[in-house]
Scaffold this motif. Structure first.
Motif, short mmCIF file in Angstrom:
data_model
loop_
_atom_site.label_atom_id
_atom_site.label_comp_id
_atom_site.label_asym_id
_atom_site.label_seq_id
_atom_site.Cartn_x
_atom_site.Cartn_y
_atom_site.Cartn_z
N ARG A 246 14.60 -8.89 52.66
CA ARG A 246 13.28 -8.55 53.55
C ARG A 246 14.07 -7.47 54.66
O ARG A 246 15.36 -7.77 55.08
N GLN A 247 13.44 -6.45 55.32
CA GLN A 247 13.70 -5.61 56.15
C GLN A 247 14.19 -6.22 57.63
O GLN A 247 13.39 -7.23 57.85
N LEU A 248 15.06 -5.78 58.17
CA LEU A 248 15.78 -6.46 59.33
C LEU A 248 15.48 -5.43 60.34
O LEU A 248 15.64 -4.40 60.27
N PHE A 249 14.90 -6.22 61.46
CA PHE A 249 14.65 -5.33 62.84
C PHE A 249 15.28 -5.79 63.99
O PHE A 249 14.70 -6.25 65.07
N SER A 250 16.70 -5.71 63.63
CA SER A 250 17.60 -6.39 64.76
C SER A 250 17.55 -5.27 65.95
O SER A 250 17.69 -5.91 67.18
N TYR A 251 17.04 -4.06 65.78
CA TYR A 251 17.32 -3.18 67.16
C TYR A 251 16.30 -3.67 68.14
O TYR A 251 16.29 -3.31 69.15
N PHE A 252 15.11 -4.20 67.52
CA PHE A 252 14.15 -4.71 68.53
C PHE A 252 14.68 -5.76 69.31
O PHE A 252 14.21 -5.97 70.53
N ASP A 253 15.43 -6.67 68.45
CA ASP A 253 16.05 -7.80 69.12
C ASP A 253 17.08 -7.54 70.14
O ASP A 253 16.98 -8.23 71.32
N GLY B 103 22.93 8.53 66.98
CA GLY B 103 22.13 8.64 67.87
C GLY B 103 20.42 8.83 67.60
O GLY B 103 19.61 9.11 68.74
N THR B 104 20.17 8.60 66.44
CA THR B 104 18.90 8.53 66.02
C THR B 104 18.91 7.26 64.94
O THR B 104 19.81 7.01 64.34
N MET B 105 17.60 7.04 64.63
CA MET B 105 17.40 5.68 63.51
C MET B 105 17.89 6.43 62.40
O MET B 105 16.78 7.08 61.66
N ASP B 106 18.83 6.38 61.70
CA ASP B 106 19.43 7.04 60.55
C ASP B 106 19.54 6.02 59.40
O ASP B 106 19.95 6.53 58.17
N LYS B 107 18.91 4.45 59.42
CA LYS B 107 19.27 3.81 58.40
C LYS B 107 18.20 2.65 58.68
O LYS B 107 17.59 2.50 59.80
N GLN B 108 17.82 2.09 57.48
CA GLN B 108 17.17 0.83 57.56
C GLN B 108 17.95 -0.54 56.71
O GLN B 108 18.63 -0.19 55.75
N SER B 109 17.74 -1.55 57.50
CA SER B 109 18.71 -2.66 57.06
C SER B 109 17.80 -3.86 56.43
O SER B 109 16.52 -3.88 56.71
N PHE B 110 18.50 -4.44 55.37
CA PHE B 110 17.70 -5.75 54.56
C PHE B 110 18.60 -6.72 54.56
O PHE B 110 19.84 -6.75 54.45
N LEU B 111 17.98 -7.98 54.93
CA LEU B 111 18.88 -9.14 55.16
C LEU B 111 18.36 -10.01 54.06
O LEU B 111 16.94 -10.35 53.94
N GLU C 193 14.86 8.76 67.65
CA GLU C 193 15.85 8.72 68.88
C GLU C 193 15.29 7.92 70.07
O GLU C 193 16.18 7.15 70.45
N GLN C 194 14.05 7.56 70.01
CA GLN C 194 13.71 6.55 70.82
C GLN C 194 14.10 5.18 70.53
O GLN C 194 14.46 4.31 71.07
N PHE C 195 13.95 4.93 69.18
CA PHE C 195 14.34 3.60 68.55
C PHE C 195 15.82 3.31 68.97
O PHE C 195 16.34 2.33 69.44
N ALA C 196 16.64 4.39 68.69
CA ALA C 196 18.16 4.30 68.91
C ALA C 196 18.45 4.19 70.37
O ALA C 196 19.35 3.24 70.66
N LEU C 197 17.76 4.90 71.39
CA LEU C 197 17.93 4.50 72.73
C LEU C 197 17.64 3.37 73.10
O LEU C 197 17.99 2.74 73.94
#
Length: 462
Positions: free
Chosen positions: A137-144, A96-104, A74-78
């Motif tokens: 490779r895993q994508l961390f777009s939520y941090f961006d 409303g919660t981190m329910d997936k992981q993305s790969f690019l 939930e913190q990651f989604a927020l």
């Protein structure tokens, strides 16, 4: 060296299959651990950029697992979407919660002309050239998104604090762009900034993801193996043209050296509509596209593929009979959309009217029985065997054991709802009304066959 010192252990015929040569990609996961696997992972979204050959895949996370930290999710989604979520902005995590992981994907190898995917079947090796090799490779777009939003908030606070102060005069320098020649332009188009800009400007095209155990995936895997000969021996037909050329010319035919830039129309298969364009069509047009691409599909699969998930199933089922037929619980597109007026078949150029008539008869027969024989259909429809195979390959699969054809999906009549049962009854009456025409086709075929037999016997008696 004598033959006794290095004997031949086994000879394996090698065949080249080019059916998937323009669409076959190899996906690598270099950062995946040896214990982790995505074979059983559920894909919630998949997008591609055909021109830049980029792939993005979203795998669902099991949020109900005991190893999942719900608070951290939930913190990651927020952090990604913020407390005050903008309705116009697409949410990273809708639940409303981190329910997936993305790969690019990235391209570790530019030239893949030396790489093949090989399948060994019945003692033969079938090789298919690759269109590309990509590393996922895993994508961390939520941090961006979190960093971007934080910087925007800080800038807004600074602008608010400095609004009360007097505006200072700043010196502005005007620069004029220089005219560039052809050499400078080509160098600029090869620069990293230009390529990054072009890559960012290309829109994502949403795609359909088929599970590895699905019938569609199995059909695509079969394309890795070359087609069988008409005799049914399993051997590939010999390309007579390739036997009459020089070795160098034959290698050029196998591996093209042409390197040209192509637009998106040439990269996408013919008559393929991306998800973005599908949303702009009417519901009836959307159903026509889905039925045409899927070939044989259930009602639930159609509802899952529609862009608007808020549509009521009753509204969809009300429009489905206008573009498709419900054959034993599964939907098939009507023949007029496969062979429109003025078109011809892709094999021998048979007129659309004859192809529609033959396909309607095949649909009628599938409402009566599970399996059909191609030679019987050829005799009744009076069409070449290649044309009948073209029609069958879009809705049925070949049973190698008895050389019969059955529908791509098994009958689904036992799972029909009340609305579907009513549609099935109405369409059953439609086929019954046309049965006289089909029975007449069968009678004409029997009469024509018996007439040929009588003529042959007369000649033999002479």
């Amino acid at each position: 060296m004598e033959d006794e010192d290095d004997p031949v252990v086994e000879e394996i015929p090698v065949h080249l299959s080019k059916v998937l040569a323009e669409n076959l990609y190899l996906l690598q996961y270099p950062l995946k651990s040896t214990t982790a696997t995505f074979d059983d992972g559920r894909v919630v979204n998949c997008c591609v950029k055909p021109i830049n050959q980029q792939i993005k895949v979203d795998y669902a996370l099991n949020t109900a697992s005991k190893n999942y930290d719900a608070f951290k999710g939930e913190q990651f989604a927020l952090a990604a979407d913020g407390k005050q979520r903008d309705k116009a902005q697409k949410l990273t995590f809708r639940s409303g919660t981190m329910d997936k992981q993305s790969f690019l994907s990235t391209k570790p190898i530019e030239d893949v002309s030396r790489y093949l995917v090989c399948v060994i079947q019945d003692g033969e090796m079938h090789a298919t050239p690759l269109k590309g090799i990509v590393s996922m490779r895993q994508l961390f777009s939520y941090f961006d998104k979190q960093d971007k939003r934080t910087k925007a908030e800080q800038k807004a606070e600074q602008d608010a604090d400095g609004a009360a102060e007097d505006e200072e005069l700043t010196q502005v320098t005007v620069k004029f762009a220089r005219l560039e020649n052809e050499k400078v332009r080509k160098a600029r188009e090869k620069s990293f900034n230009y390529l990054s800009k072009m890559e960012a400007e290309e829109p994502w095209c949403e795609t359909f993801w088929h599970e590895k155990s699905s019938a569609t995936a199995e059909l695509e895997r079969q394309k890795l193996v070359g087609g069988a000969s008409p005799s049914g021996s399993g051997r590939l037909e010999t390309d007579n043209a390739a036997l009459n050329v020089k070795p160098v010319e034959y290698m050029d035919m196998l591996i093209s050296k042409e390197k040209t830039d192509r637009n998106i129309d040439s990269l996408l298969p013919s008559q393929v509509v991306c998800m973005h364009k599908l949303k702009q069509l009417t519901l009836q047009e959307q159903l026509k596209v889905i039925l045409t691409d899927a070939k044989v599909i259930t009602s639930q699969q159609i509802l899952d593929l529609l862009p608007d998930r808020t549509l009521s199933p009753e509204k969809v089922r009300r429009l489905l009979p206008q573009v498709g037929w419900l054959i034993r619980g599964n939907w098939v597109v009507q023949s007029e959309y496969i062979y429109p007026d003025g078109s011809v078949s892709g094999t021998n150029g048979v007129a659309a009217e004859q192809m529609r008539k033959a396909r309607d008869y095949i649909m009628f027969r599938f409402t009566k029985c599970d399996k059909l024989e191609r030679h019987r259909l050829v005799a009744i429809t009076q069409l070449p065997a290649e044309e009948i195979r073209e029609i069958l390959s879009t809705i049925a699969k070949l049973n190698t054991a008895d050389r019969t054809w059955s529908m791509l999906l098994p009958p689904n009549e036992g799972f029909q709802c009340v609305d579907e049962q009513e549609i099935s009854d109405r369409q059953g009456a439609f086929w019954t009304a046309r049965s006289d025409k089909f029975i007449e086709m069968e009678r004409n075929s029997s009469a024509s066959t018996s007439k040929r037999v009588r003529k042959r016997s007369t000649r033999d008696s002479c």
